[in-house]
Enzyme design. Structure first.
Site, PDB file in Angstrom:
ATOM      1  N   GLY A  15       0.822  -1.203   0.000  1.00 19.59           N
ATOM      2  CA  GLY A  15       0.000   0.000   0.000  1.00 19.59           C
ATOM      3  C   GLY A  15       0.852   1.247   0.000  1.00 19.59           C
ATOM      4  O   GLY A  15       2.025   1.226   0.398  1.00 19.59           O
ATOM      5  N   GLY A  59       0.369   5.784   0.351  1.00 20.98           N
ATOM      6  CA  GLY A  59      -0.487   6.947   0.514  1.00 20.98           C
ATOM      7  C   GLY A  59       0.342   8.167   0.818  1.00 20.98           C
ATOM      8  O   GLY A  59       1.585   8.130   0.813  1.00 20.98           O
ATOM      9  N   GLY A 108       2.742   7.659   3.799  1.00 18.46           N
ATOM     10  CA  GLY A 108       3.861   6.734   3.745  1.00 18.46           C
ATOM     11  C   GLY A 108       3.556   5.475   2.960  1.00 18.46           C
ATOM     12  O   GLY A 108       2.491   5.330   2.360  1.00 18.46           O
ATOM     13  N   VAL A 166       3.359   1.168   2.892  1.00 20.64           N
ATOM     14  CA  VAL A 166       3.047   0.032   3.759  1.00 20.64           C
ATOM     15  C   VAL A 166       3.670  -1.239   3.179  1.00 20.64           C
ATOM     16  O   VAL A 166       3.560  -1.503   1.979  1.00 20.64           O
ATOM     17  CB  VAL A 166       1.529  -0.165   3.914  1.00 20.64           C
ATOM     18  N   LYS A 187       4.066   0.273   8.334  1.00 21.58           N
ATOM     19  CA  LYS A 187       3.970   1.534   7.599  1.00 21.58           C
ATOM     20  C   LYS A 187       5.142   2.434   7.931  1.00 21.58           C
ATOM     21  O   LYS A 187       5.365   2.796   9.087  1.00 21.58           O
ATOM     22  CB  LYS A 187       2.655   2.240   7.939  1.00 21.58           C
ATOM     23  N   ASP A 246      -9.172  11.876   7.567  1.00 28.17           N
ATOM     24  CA  ASP A 246      -8.932  11.418   6.198  1.00 28.17           C
ATOM     25  C   ASP A 246      -9.774  10.176   5.895  1.00 28.17           C
ATOM     26  O   ASP A 246      -9.262   9.152   5.439  1.00 28.17           O
ATOM     27  CB  ASP A 246      -7.445  11.120   5.982  1.00 28.17           C
TER      28      ASP A 246
END
Length: 540
Positions: free
Chosen positions: A259, A261, A264, A266, A280, A374
């Protein structure tokens, strides 16, 4: 030297204490005290030395503890729920008719109990030696002395099988377990301070003795007792501080990215106990060691079925990492906006309802109220059974429960999901999450992006869609509402659930934040439709 040290401490205590035969304060019938009465003792020993009741640990976190009545800072000697603190509103301790002492949190769940079989004729007493006891037919059937936390009192035996373990402290417990021994010694010093008051000669000598003994324990180089090692492993397996080298090994040198974003990247990892985790690596985190530890330690205590569980963190040099449970079914956006995947209606409603419950917990129930800031499909992860788990809430700022909000030095969140108050520089409250949740609801019903700049040309304009939804809801036209629902479902949805979700969405998207509902109110609305399993498009 260890035995000599213990004997010397015991002799000093014997000289300090006098024997007391006074009768203790007791409760002999059903009695309940709420946490809001924490300024009043639940019980106090007959000689007034000890008190027990709700003890404030944080802004809104309380334990049920025993402490020295007259010590300056209420020196605690025993705690029932040290690792499972309760909320400062609605929690209660009760001595029940069956003879059990029970501690319940605001939601009614039992956090701690004496777990005895029924003894209706029992009595609860706080003795002059600091022992909280339940007595039935002149026999002690339960006592706090049998389950010490981190302090031993003079009359308290330490028998085989009983462990005294220090609490998780800032910075963690050293892996060799030696901190435990020194920490216990310092707690004994605190106890002596409580008894001796201002006696500058005795305390000075005892302090030197304890410091010397502590250093000897730290550097003697012998093996750590097995009980201490097991205690450390038990604590560290729940929430712990990792080293950077540990997480580098856990992730195979950060090999598998799962992942990415704004906050940061993941990576997938596997701990020594075979747990699969998500690690993360945070970017642009400027908090110092103390501030970072303070924030993540609060997040680490949060446990809710619809929130991703945090297992630990790393704060070393410039590195800031968080270790989460791994959720295997990816994030909501992968299922919702991918034409090759079809998210069934019952799963959509389950996700909407579960997400609302998770946000309600953050806003209203957890020990420190938290605003996510968020909320979006990318931060809603799905289990194998499509149970939603909100991620990245640990990156949000903590909000004071009685405050009007707080300000950020820069805007937070994702364009399209951000409430108007971000642009207006108004104080940020939990209503920013409510707005974002409204956007997500519209996306879950329609199956396409409605959040402005993030769509790929197949999305819907948020303002025009909200206006259309309001018109459809006002008309009650079934054919019109079908036009708002994801066409991939081919009419297989519950119209009443869809209508409820759309009503909640348009209310959450009010420009005036005071007109938006709370997440608690959203949960109550959706709960009324949660059990509906039959889908019919023929009536509404």
């Amino acid at each position: 030297m260890a035995n000599s040290f213990s004997i010397l401490i015991l002799i000093l205590f014997i000289h300090l204490l006098h024997n007391s035969h006074a009768q203790p304060s007791s409760l002999s019938k059903h009695f309940t005290q709420r946490v809001e009465q924490h300024d009043q003792s639940f019980l106090r020993s007959q000689d007034q030395t000890f008190s027990c009741g709700f003890y404030p640990v944080g802004t809104n976190a309380f334990s049920f503890s025993i402490w020295f009545t007259n010590s300056t800072n209420k020196t605690v000697v025993w705690t029932a729920n040290r690792d499972s603190l309760v909320n400062g509103h609605g929690s209660e301790i009760s001595f029940q008719h069956d003879g059990n002492l029970v501690l319940r949190d605001v939601n009614g769940s039992t956090v701690w109990s004496t777990s005895l079989i029924s003894f209706p004729a029992s009595t609860l007493s706080l003795l002059n030696n600091g022992n909280l006891v339940i007595i039935s037919s002149s026999s002690t059937i339960w006592q706090s002395f049998d389950s010490p936390t981190d302090t031993l009192l003079p009359d308290q035996p330490l028998t085989k099988g009983i462990k005294v373990i220090s609490a998780m402290v800032r910075g963690g417990i050293s892996s060799d377990g030696t901190w435990e021994v020194t920490w216990q010694a310092m707690r004994q010093l605190c106890y002596v301070h409580g008894l001796c008051g201002e006696n500058a000669v005795f305390l000075g000598a005892l302090e030197i003795l304890i410091i010397v003994a502590g250093w000897w324990y730290l550097f003697k180089g012998t093996d750590v007792p097995k009980s201490v090692e097991e205690g450390y492993k038990m604590i560290s397996s729940q929430f712990r501080k990792f080293t950077y080298s540990e997480l580098k090994e856990v992730t195979g040198k950060f090999k598998e990215e799962i992942g990415k974003g704004l906050s940061g990247v993941v990576y997938r990892g596997v701990l020594d106990d075979k747990r699969v985790v998500a690690v993360k690596k945070l970017s642009d985190v400027k908090q110092g060691e103390e501030e970072f530890w303070a924030e993540v330690s609060v997040i680490g205590r949060i446990n809710h079925i619809n929130l991703v569980r945090m297992f630990g963190f790393c704060s070393e040099s410039k590195h800031r990492l968080l270790v989460y449970e791994h959720i295997e079914n990816q994030s909501l956006d992968k299922h919702l906006f991918n034409n090759n995947m079809k998210l069934q209606w019952n799963d959509r409603f389950k996700i909407a309802f579960g997400t609302a419950k998770g946000l309600a917990y953050l806003h209203h129930e957890c020990l420190e109220w938290i605003i996510h800031c968020d909320v979006k499909p990318e931060n809603i992860l799905l289990t194998r059974d499509f149970e939603p788990k909100i991620a990245d809430f640990g990156l949000a700022k903590l909000s004071k429960r009685d405050g009007l909000g707080f300000n950020f030095s820069h805007m937070r969140g994702t364009m399209g999901y951000m409430a108007p108050e971000w642009a207006l520089s108004l104080p940020v409250t939990s209503k920013v999450d409510v707005y974002s949740y409204g956007v997500v609801l519209l996306e879950m019903v329609s199956g396409c992006r409605v959040s402005g700049g993030l769509n790929d040309g197949n999305g819907r304009d948020l303002r025009s869609l909200r206006k259309e939804v309001k018109q459809v809801l006002a008309s009650g036209d079934i054919s019109s509402i079908m036009g708002l629902v994801d066409m991939r479902l081919q009419g297989q949805f519950d119209p009443e659930q869809a209508a409820a979700m759309l009503r909640v969405a348009v209310t959450c998207l009010e420009e005036d934040r005071n007109q938006r509902p709370t997440m608690d109110e959203v949960v109550k609305v959706l709960m009324a439709f949660e059990e509906r399993k039959e889908y019919s498009s023929n009536s509404w």
